[in-house]
Design a protein around this motif. Structure first.
Motif, PDB file in Angstrom:
ATOM      1  N   GLY A 112       0.829  -1.190   0.000  1.00  9.48           N
ATOM      2  CA  GLY A 112       0.000   0.000   0.000  1.00  9.48           C
ATOM      3  C   GLY A 112       0.870   1.249   0.000  1.00  9.48           C
ATOM      4  O   GLY A 112       2.028   1.222  -0.431  1.00  9.48           O
ATOM      5  N   PHE A 171       4.670   9.259  -3.898  1.00  9.29           N
ATOM      6  CA  PHE A 171       3.499  10.100  -4.144  1.00  9.29           C
ATOM      7  C   PHE A 171       3.464  11.250  -3.148  1.00  9.29           C
ATOM      8  O   PHE A 171       3.677  11.067  -1.949  1.00  9.29           O
ATOM      9  CB  PHE A 171       2.209   9.294  -4.015  1.00  9.29           C
ATOM     10  N   GLY A 210      -0.632  13.546  -6.385  1.00 12.35           N
ATOM     11  CA  GLY A 210       0.038  13.706  -7.657  1.00 12.35           C
ATOM     12  C   GLY A 210       0.158  12.361  -8.352  1.00 12.35           C
ATOM     13  O   GLY A 210      -0.246  11.330  -7.814  1.00 12.35           O
ATOM     14  N   LEU A 262     -11.743   5.740   4.260  1.00 11.35           N
ATOM     15  CA  LEU A 262     -11.861   6.206   2.884  1.00 11.35           C
ATOM     16  C   LEU A 262     -11.480   5.082   1.933  1.00 11.35           C
ATOM     17  O   LEU A 262     -10.701   4.187   2.280  1.00 11.35           O
ATOM     18  CB  LEU A 262     -10.925   7.400   2.623  1.00 11.35           C
ATOM     19  N   TYR A 283      -9.870   4.726  -1.989  1.00 12.78           N
ATOM     20  CA  TYR A 283      -9.228   5.377  -3.117  1.00 12.78           C
ATOM     21  C   TYR A 283      -9.117   4.375  -4.257  1.00 12.78           C
ATOM     22  O   TYR A 283      -8.968   3.169  -4.041  1.00 12.78           O
ATOM     23  CB  TYR A 283      -7.826   5.875  -2.748  1.00 12.78           C
ATOM     24  N   LYS A 342      -7.014   3.604  -7.956  1.00 10.30           N
ATOM     25  CA  LYS A 342      -5.763   3.976  -8.612  1.00 10.30           C
ATOM     26  C   LYS A 342      -5.624   3.236  -9.944  1.00 10.30           C
ATOM     27  O   LYS A 342      -5.634   2.004 -10.000  1.00 10.30           O
ATOM     28  CB  LYS A 342      -4.567   3.653  -7.713  1.00 10.30           C
ATOM     29  N   ALA A 401       0.105   4.243 -13.476  1.00 10.63           N
ATOM     30  CA  ALA A 401       0.829   5.475 -13.823  1.00 10.63           C
ATOM     31  C   ALA A 401       0.084   6.745 -13.409  1.00 10.63           C
ATOM     32  O   ALA A 401       0.396   7.830 -13.921  1.00 10.63           O
ATOM     33  CB  ALA A 401       1.154   5.527 -15.317  1.00 10.63           C
ATOM     34  N   GLU A 402      -0.895   6.613 -12.526  1.00 10.73           N
ATOM     35  CA  GLU A 402      -1.588   7.781 -11.992  1.00 10.73           C
ATOM     36  C   GLU A 402      -1.584   7.723 -10.477  1.00 10.73           C
ATOM     37  O   GLU A 402      -1.349   6.668  -9.877  1.00 10.73           O
ATOM     38  CB  GLU A 402      -3.039   7.837 -12.489  1.00 10.73           C
ATOM     39  N   GLY A 403      -1.867   8.866  -9.841  1.00 12.22           N
ATOM     40  CA  GLY A 403      -2.002   8.865  -8.399  1.00 12.22           C
ATOM     41  C   GLY A 403      -3.368   8.356  -7.974  1.00 12.22           C
ATOM     42  O   GLY A 403      -4.305   8.331  -8.768  1.00 12.22           O
ATOM     43  N   PRO A 404      -3.497   7.936  -6.711  1.00 15.46           N
ATOM     44  CA  PRO A 404      -4.813   7.521  -6.205  1.00 15.46           C
ATOM     45  C   PRO A 404      -5.804   8.674  -6.252  1.00 15.46           C
ATOM     46  O   PRO A 404      -5.437   9.830  -6.046  1.00 15.46           O
ATOM     47  CB  PRO A 404      -4.515   7.121  -4.744  1.00 15.46           C
ATOM     48  N   PHE A 461      -9.691   9.882  -4.772  1.00 14.88           N
ATOM     49  CA  PHE A 461     -10.686   9.627  -3.741  1.00 14.88           C
ATOM     50  C   PHE A 461     -11.981   9.116  -4.359  1.00 14.88           C
ATOM     51  O   PHE A 461     -12.450   9.625  -5.370  1.00 14.88           O
ATOM     52  CB  PHE A 461     -10.943  10.913  -2.958  1.00 14.88           C
ATOM     53  N   PHE A 476      -7.670   1.005  -2.776  1.00 18.38           N
ATOM     54  CA  PHE A 476      -7.041   1.062  -1.453  1.00 18.38           C
ATOM     55  C   PHE A 476      -8.067   1.547  -0.433  1.00 18.38           C
ATOM     56  O   PHE A 476      -8.763   2.535  -0.672  1.00 18.38           O
ATOM     57  CB  PHE A 476      -5.873   2.053  -1.451  1.00 18.38           C
ATOM     58  N   MET A 513      -3.327  12.026   9.531  1.00 22.05           N
ATOM     59  CA  MET A 513      -2.613  11.062   8.707  1.00 22.05           C
ATOM     60  C   MET A 513      -3.497   9.885   8.361  1.00 22.05           C
ATOM     61  O   MET A 513      -4.365   9.474   9.143  1.00 22.05           O
ATOM     62  CB  MET A 513      -1.390  10.555   9.469  1.00 22.05           C
ATOM     63  N   LEU A 514      -3.261   9.331   7.181  1.00 21.34           N
ATOM     64  CA  LEU A 514      -3.992   8.155   6.725  1.00 21.34           C
ATOM     65  C   LEU A 514      -3.098   6.930   6.804  1.00 21.34           C
ATOM     66  O   LEU A 514      -1.908   7.005   6.497  1.00 21.34           O
ATOM     67  CB  LEU A 514      -4.458   8.339   5.280  1.00 21.34           C
ATOM     68  N   PHE A 526      -2.942   3.223   5.096  1.00 14.51           N
ATOM     69  CA  PHE A 526      -3.498   2.528   3.938  1.00 14.51           C
ATOM     70  C   PHE A 526      -3.356   1.020   4.053  1.00 14.51           C
ATOM     71  O   PHE A 526      -2.401   0.506   4.632  1.00 14.51           O
ATOM     72  CB  PHE A 526      -2.767   2.975   2.663  1.00 14.51           C
ATOM     73  N   GLY A 527      -4.308   0.324   3.436  1.00 12.83           N
ATOM     74  CA  GLY A 527      -4.176  -1.100   3.219  1.00 12.83           C
ATOM     75  C   GLY A 527      -3.312  -1.358   1.993  1.00 12.83           C
ATOM     76  O   GLY A 527      -2.909  -0.427   1.290  1.00 12.83           O
ATOM     77  N   GLY A 528      -3.020  -2.640   1.737  1.00 11.83           N
ATOM     78  CA  GLY A 528      -2.121  -3.003   0.658  1.00 11.83           C
ATOM     79  C   GLY A 528      -2.731  -2.962  -0.736  1.00 11.83           C
ATOM     80  O   GLY A 528      -2.014  -3.089  -1.724  1.00 11.83           O
ATOM     81  N   GLY A 529      -4.053  -2.799  -0.821  1.00 14.21           N
ATOM     82  CA  GLY A 529      -4.708  -2.670  -2.114  1.00 14.21           C
ATOM     83  C   GLY A 529      -5.277  -3.983  -2.634  1.00 14.21           C
ATOM     84  O   GLY A 529      -4.790  -5.071  -2.305  1.00 14.21           O
TER      85      GLY A 529
END
Lengths: 113, 114
Positions: free
Chosen positions: A42, A90, A105, B34, B36, B38, B41-44, B46, B89, B101-102, B104-107
């Motif tokens: 992640g 990121f 980004g 939350l 997200y 993804k 080649a792009e950012g996550p 929301f 995610f 702060m967030l 995150f899980g591994g996706g």
């Protein structure tokens, strides 16, 4: 609207070299963040800046430094790159509290040989 | 030790069917969650969120369910579309932490087949 802009998009470094990753946001956001993304892990927080003039460590800060240059810009520096820092980095920003989502980004893909 | 876990690395679903993505957490202090999405080649970006005072939040085809007693949340996508194919995610936050702060899980990689 550019949102969050990261430069460069790609970079290859040799072990021991230094590098600064740049991040700028044009949304007048107060908080900014740096994450790294590794396969299966992640996104992990490296450093964050809750407001202009402040910076704090996240989950994985070792080997990195940051500078909140002004409200728009938040840079991440690797002083002596190591292969373990090969990752996708990121930058994100957020205007207010947790109810406001972070905007990301498109990342910097960094390889260290 | 990961405080937010997504135990399914990948999920494949037929177009038009329901996609269910799951997320578990261990920190009882998390009070905001939350999702997200993804693309490569792009950012996550929301997708949807939920406060711990609720057990469901809906936005179009996307619904997030929260079961606080089980420390579990899920994202339902109905109907699934090929454009939903992406990595999802889940993330969690403690409202009291400075900087919000967030974690995150591994996706989970979702593949929606036409």
């Amino acid at each position: 609207n550019a949102g969050v802009t990261q430069t460069p998009k790609f970079q290859v470094l040799k072990t021991g070299q230094s590098m600064t990753l740049q991040c700028a946001q044009d949304m007048n956001h107060n908080s900014m963040y740096w994450y790294r993304q590794d396969p299966g892990m992640g996104l992990r927080l490296i450093y964050y800046s809750a407001s202009e003039g402040t910076t704090d460590k996240g989950e994985v800060p070792n080997g990195y430094n940051v500078s909140r240059l002004n409200k728009r810009e938040f840079s991440l520096r690797l002083e002596s790159a190591a292969p373990s820092q090969t990752s996708v980095y990121f930058c994100a920003s957020r205007f207010g509290g947790v109810e406001q989502p972070q905007h990301f980004g498109d990342g910097t893909r960094l390889s260290i040989l | 030790d990961q405080q937010v876990k997504q135990n399914s690395p990948s999920l494949s679903v037929q177009e038009g069917r329901i996609s269910i993505l799951n997320c578990d957490y261990t920190n009882s202090m998390f009070d905001y969650f939350l999702w997200y999405k993804k693309y490569p080649a792009e950012g996550p970006t929301f997708l949807i969120s939920i406060s711990s005072i609720k057990d469901k939040n809906e936005d179009g085809r996307f619904t997030v369910f929260l079961n606080k007693s089980a420390k579990h949340l899920s994202l339902h996508i109905v109907p699934s579309q090929p454009g939903d194919s992406a990595v999802y995610f889940c993330a969690a936050s403690e409202g009291s932490n400075a900087g919000n702060m967030l974690t995150f899980g591994g996706g989970t990689r979702l593949m929606v087949k036409p």
